[in-house]
Design a protein around this motif. Structure first.
Motif, PDB file in Angstrom:
ATOM      1  N   LEU A  68       0.866  -1.173   0.000  1.00 19.26           N
ATOM      2  CA  LEU A  68       0.000   0.000   0.000  1.00 19.26           C
ATOM      3  C   LEU A  68       0.912   1.236   0.000  1.00 19.26           C
ATOM      4  O   LEU A  68       0.811   2.107   0.836  1.00 19.26           O
ATOM      5  N   ASP A  69       1.811   1.280  -0.987  1.00 15.39           N
ATOM      6  CA  ASP A  69       2.777   2.370  -1.082  1.00 15.39           C
ATOM      7  C   ASP A  69       2.247   3.570  -1.855  1.00 15.39           C
ATOM      8  O   ASP A  69       2.937   4.559  -2.032  1.00 15.39           O
ATOM      9  N   ARG A  70       1.029   3.471  -2.341  1.00 14.51           N
ATOM     10  CA  ARG A  70       0.377   4.550  -3.092  1.00 14.51           C
ATOM     11  C   ARG A  70      -1.127   4.335  -3.005  1.00 14.51           C
ATOM     12  O   ARG A  70      -1.583   3.316  -2.492  1.00 14.51           O
ATOM     13  N   SER A  92      -4.597   3.062  -3.759  1.00 12.53           N
ATOM     14  CA  SER A  92      -4.972   1.777  -4.347  1.00 12.53           C
ATOM     15  C   SER A  92      -6.480   1.719  -4.510  1.00 12.53           C
ATOM     16  O   SER A  92      -7.224   2.092  -3.603  1.00 12.53           O
ATOM     17  N   ASN A 147      -6.031   4.987   0.878  1.00 16.90           N
ATOM     18  CA  ASN A 147      -4.927   5.937   0.746  1.00 16.90           C
ATOM     19  C   ASN A 147      -3.623   5.200   1.055  1.00 16.90           C
ATOM     20  O   ASN A 147      -3.651   4.067   1.547  1.00 16.90           O
ATOM     21  N   PRO A 148      -2.460   5.805   0.779  1.00 18.01           N
ATOM     22  CA  PRO A 148      -1.182   5.103   0.968  1.00 18.01           C
ATOM     23  C   PRO A 148      -0.863   4.710   2.412  1.00 18.01           C
ATOM     24  O   PRO A 148      -0.072   3.798   2.644  1.00 18.01           O
TER      25      PRO A 148
END
Length: 188
Positions: free
Chosen positions: A54-56, A58, A72-73
């Motif tokens: 979840l680095d950006r 999704s 959200n990230p």
């Protein structure tokens, strides 16, 4: 003195029990389209079931429950939106993609296949009222596949698109504002 028959008693009981249901159904008609009718069919999703990280931002488009899931990230903002989905499995592209472009006031050019299925479609439609892409559009890396608004709110919660994921205009506006180009998307 009137004698209460079994039939009279059952009729009165049925009327008493059905009144709240009838009133709720009446309220639903008044509130539509602002109140999504398929919310009870939504299933909360866990991002870990669909993305490696979840680095950006999704987004999961669930064509089965006709819903879009947003994370959200950081993972502390999770939202669910009711959607329209493709009419058939043949029109549904599934897998991983990303947002490659965003447009306020999108124009619409139906694909050749869309015009073949419906020859009455125009070759081009400018942005504005009547445009089937609504007020905002987010383009996926797959050609001709978008997440967009719709002017026809009857389509939300239904299999009604030619491949895209549609949202109420006020919901796509919200999603558009919090979703950057590069967001990861999965369609299931």
């Amino acid at each position: 003195m009137t004698q209460t028959t079994r039939r009279t008693f059952l009729t009165a009981a049925l009327a008493t029990l059905s009144t709240p249901t009838l009133l709720r159904a009446q309220d639903q008609q008044v509130l539509s389209p602002l109140v999504p009718r398929n919310v009870s069919g939504f299933v909360a999703q866990d991002w870990q079931d669909h993305f490696q990280s979840l680095d950006r931002v999704s987004i999961l488009c669930d064509t089965g429950s006709r819903s879009l899931h947003y994370w959200n990230p950081v993972g502390n903002d999770y939202r669910i939106y009711p959607t329209s989905v493709p009419q058939t499995d043949e029109l549904t592209k599934r897998g991983y993609t990303e947002i490659v472009r965003k447009k306020v006031g999108p124009t619409w050019t139906p694909t050749a296949n869309m015009r073949k299925r419906d020859p009455s479609l125009p070759a081009f439609m400018p942005a504005g009222e009547g445009n089937p892409l609504g007020t905002h559009a987010m383009y996926l890396s797959w050609p001709a596949y978008l997440i967009h608004g719709t002017q026809d709110t009857r389509k939300i919660g239904r299999q009604s698109s030619s491949g895209c994921i549609g949202l109420f205009n006020y919901m796509i506006e919200e999603l558009f504002a919090i979703t950057p180009v590069g967001a990861q998307v999965r369609v299931i």
